[in-house]
Design an enzyme around this catalytic site. Structure first.
Site, PDB file in Angstrom:
ATOM      1  N   ARG A  45       0.816  -1.778  38.512  1.00 15.98           N
ATOM      2  CA  ARG A  45      -0.519  -2.271  38.134  1.00 15.98           C
ATOM      3  C   ARG A  45      -1.417  -1.068  37.858  1.00 15.98           C
ATOM      4  NH1 ARG A  45      -3.000  -6.551  41.983  1.00 15.98           N
ATOM      5  NH2 ARG A  45      -4.219  -7.023  40.118  1.00 15.98           N
ATOM      6  N   ASP A  99     -11.775  -1.372  42.843  1.00 15.41           N
ATOM      7  CA  ASP A  99     -10.445  -0.865  42.511  1.00 15.41           C
ATOM      8  C   ASP A  99     -10.483   0.556  41.978  1.00 15.41           C
ATOM      9  OD1 ASP A  99     -10.484  -3.998  42.046  1.00 15.41           O
ATOM     10  OD2 ASP A  99      -8.453  -3.385  42.583  1.00 15.41           O
ATOM     11  N   ASN A 103     -14.006  -3.648  39.425  1.00 17.32           N
ATOM     12  CA  ASN A 103     -13.593  -4.568  40.478  1.00 17.32           C
ATOM     13  C   ASN A 103     -13.163  -5.868  39.828  1.00 17.32           C
ATOM     14  OD1 ASN A 103     -13.298  -5.124  43.328  1.00 17.32           O
ATOM     15  ND2 ASN A 103     -15.000  -6.543  43.091  1.00 17.32           N
ATOM     16  N   LYS A 104     -12.718  -6.782  40.614  1.00 15.86           N
ATOM     17  CA  LYS A 104     -12.203  -8.045  40.085  1.00 15.86           C
ATOM     18  C   LYS A 104     -13.136  -8.674  39.057  1.00 15.86           C
ATOM     19  CE  LYS A 104      -9.162  -9.299  40.791  1.00 15.86           C
ATOM     20  NZ  LYS A 104      -8.057  -8.884  39.914  1.00 15.86           N
ATOM     21  N   GLN A 112      -8.567 -15.238  44.638  1.00 17.10           N
ATOM     22  CA  GLN A 112      -8.545 -14.352  45.807  1.00 17.10           C
ATOM     23  C   GLN A 112      -9.716 -14.639  46.755  1.00 17.10           C
ATOM     24  OE1 GLN A 112      -8.130 -13.410  42.623  1.00 17.10           O
ATOM     25  NE2 GLN A 112      -6.989 -11.480  42.403  1.00 17.10           N
ATOM     26  N   ARG A 155      -1.548  -7.531  47.313  1.00 15.58           N
ATOM     27  CA  ARG A 155      -2.564  -7.220  46.303  1.00 15.58           C
ATOM     28  C   ARG A 155      -3.749  -6.581  47.005  1.00 15.58           C
ATOM     29  NH1 ARG A 155      -5.802  -9.980  48.409  1.00 15.58           N
ATOM     30  NH2 ARG A 155      -7.363  -8.921  47.153  1.00 15.58           N
ATOM     31  N   GLY A 156      -4.666  -6.079  46.219  1.00 10.29           N
ATOM     32  CA  GLY A 156      -5.830  -5.401  46.808  1.00 10.29           C
ATOM     33  C   GLY A 156      -5.620  -3.903  46.721  1.00 10.29           C
ATOM     34  N   ALA A 157      -6.591  -3.208  46.186  1.00 10.06           N
ATOM     35  CA  ALA A 157      -6.415  -1.781  45.909  1.00 10.06           C
ATOM     36  C   ALA A 157      -5.805  -0.985  47.066  1.00 10.06           C
ATOM     37  CB  ALA A 157      -7.766  -1.198  45.476  1.00 10.06           C
TER      38      ALA A 157
HETATM   39  C1  LIG Z   1     -10.483  -3.748  49.091  1.00 11.93           C
HETATM   40  S1  LIG Z   1     -10.916  -4.016  47.470  1.00 11.93           S
HETATM   41  C2  LIG Z   1      -9.589  -4.920  46.821  1.00 11.93           C
HETATM   42  C3  LIG Z   1      -9.796  -5.251  45.360  1.00 11.93           C
HETATM   43  O1  LIG Z   1      -8.527  -5.543  44.786  1.00 11.93           O
HETATM   44  C4  LIG Z   1      -8.585  -6.846  44.215  1.00 11.93           C
HETATM   45  O2  LIG Z   1      -7.829  -6.949  43.039  1.00 11.93           O
HETATM   46  P1  LIG Z   1      -6.387  -7.728  43.063  1.00 11.93           P
HETATM   47  O3  LIG Z   1      -6.556  -8.950  43.917  1.00 11.93           O
HETATM   48  O4  LIG Z   1      -6.131  -8.044  41.605  1.00 11.93           O
HETATM   49  O5  LIG Z   1      -5.407  -6.736  43.611  1.00 11.93           O
HETATM   50  C5  LIG Z   1     -10.051  -7.039  43.919  1.00 11.93           C
HETATM   51  O6  LIG Z   1     -10.446  -6.360  42.779  1.00 11.93           O
HETATM   52  C6  LIG Z   1     -10.658  -6.471  45.171  1.00 11.93           C
HETATM   53  O7  LIG Z   1     -12.005  -6.199  45.070  1.00 11.93           O
END
Ligand SMILES: CSC[C@H]1O[C@H](OP(=O)(O)O)[C@H](O)[C@@H]1O
Length: 338
Positions: A84, A227, A237-238, A187, A44-46
């Site tokens: 996603r 994101d 963002n989250k 997260q 996960r993570g952009a």
């Molecule tokens: C390096 S920023 C990553 C960004 O992605 C996360 O979302 P997810 O855990 O749902 O993939 C979150 O928004 C982070 O800020």
């Protein structure tokens, strides 16, 4: 702690749904299973999603057996595209690898693997550059609030908003990080886990504790990842980032978004047009067993203080009153006259 690695058709992902209890590496040789790993947030993570999708296309190319190779590759890309919707890095990375596909399978496999490796290396450089910029703010006795996980687990290396912490720690700077656990997928607990593994002074807090820390004047600045950034600078963002920004604004705490350029989407005028992913209800209704194993550094105040200025009215059995000294004096003096 590497979220992603690739070697000769085998993509290995650190299963983030198992952390922090277990460190499980899963190896993939089928693009469909890689797509599901993205959907299930094994990775996960952009930035990490983009890198994974790029390698997923290379893995898909190796699965080709018969018929139109180009049609096969379009199916692979289509499947990874529909995992996603919000992080633009996924779509940006797929466009990058799409450009190197030819009619020749062997040639394409090599080009795809090289392009995905290039994306990975570029992300490492971006992590470092962002870290250098933000590191200027990380001085001895400073303290930061971070939300979600924009760290090693969400990228190729130092992370984005976490990069300054790793760099400053390497230089011996003494600072503190407060990591909001980030309900519902927690997260932020992963951020606490990865920073504590690196020996960084990190304290995990509930999301609702952030305002108290800012009210107490304990926060130098808020750092978050993102994101997707729209053309007008709106940032997606989250969930939980918006209230954090509002709170930081109220308490005059500087609020920084770490945004790699692949995370910008200039085709989108403003944040309102960015697709916001909605995930399964069970993520909210079924609590995950967090149990982050970090040395007892948990700050868990049972009560907090909301200034009157933020209260619209106080409603008593005698009706609503303004939250002012005069109104309350009047209420009780009325009682004395009766
Ligand atoms: C390096 S920023 C990553 C960004 O992605 C996360 O979302 P997810 O855990 O749902 O993939 C979150 O928004 C982070 O800020």
């Amino acid at each position: 702690m590497k979220a992603i690695s690739y070697k000769e058709g085998q993509l290995t992902l650190l299963d983030q749904t198992a952390l922090p209890h277990q460190t499980v590496y899963r190896t993939y040789t089928e693009h469909e299973k890689i797509a599901r790993a993205i959907e299930d947030m094994v990775v996960r993570g952009a930035p990490a999603i983009g890198i994974t999708a790029a390698y997923g296309v290379a893995v898909g190319a190796r699965e080709y057996q018969r018929g139109s190779f180009r049609e096969h590759m379009m199916r692979v890309i289509e499947r990874l595209q529909h995992t996603r919707p919000t992080a633009v890095n996924l779509h940006w990375a797929l466009r990058r690898v799409h450009a190197v596909i030819t009619e020749n399978p062997a040639e394409t496999i090599q080009a795809l693997e090289e392009e995905a490796a290039q994306i990975f290396q570029e992300d490492q450089a971006i992590n470092l550059a962002i870290g250098q910029h933000l590191k200027r703010l990380v001085t001895d006795s400073s303290a930061f609030l971070i939300h979600c996980n924009p760290g090693r687990l969400a990228t190729s290396d130092y992370g984005t908003a976490t990069a300054p912490f790793y760099l400053a720690h390497e230089e011996g700077t003494q600072f503190k990080v407060y990591s909001g656990e980030t309900r519902p997928r927690l997260q932020g607990a992963l951020t606490a886990y990865e920073l504590s593994q690196a020996g960084i002074d990190v304290t995990i807090i509930t999301d609702s504790t952030a305002a108290t820390l800012m009210q107490q004047g304990k926060i130098t600045a808020v750092f978050v990842g993102c994101d997707r950034v729209a053309a007008n600078g709106d940032v997606v963002n989250k969930i939980g980032t918006l209230p954090l920004a509002i709170t930081a604004h109220y308490f005059n705490v500087p609020f920084y978004v770490a945004a790699p350029t692949p995370t910008f989407d200039l085709s989108i005028e403003d944040g309102g047009a960015i697709p916001i992913e909605e995930r399964h209800a069970t993520e909210v209704t079924h609590l995950r067993d967090q149990a982050v194993t970090i040395e007892g550094a948990v700050y868990n105040p049972a009560f907090d203080i909301t200034p009157a200025a933020l209260i619209t009215a106080i409603v008593t059995e005698q009706g609503a009153i303004e939250p002012t000294y005069e109104a309350i004096q009047n209420l009780f003096s009325k009682g004395e006259k009766q």
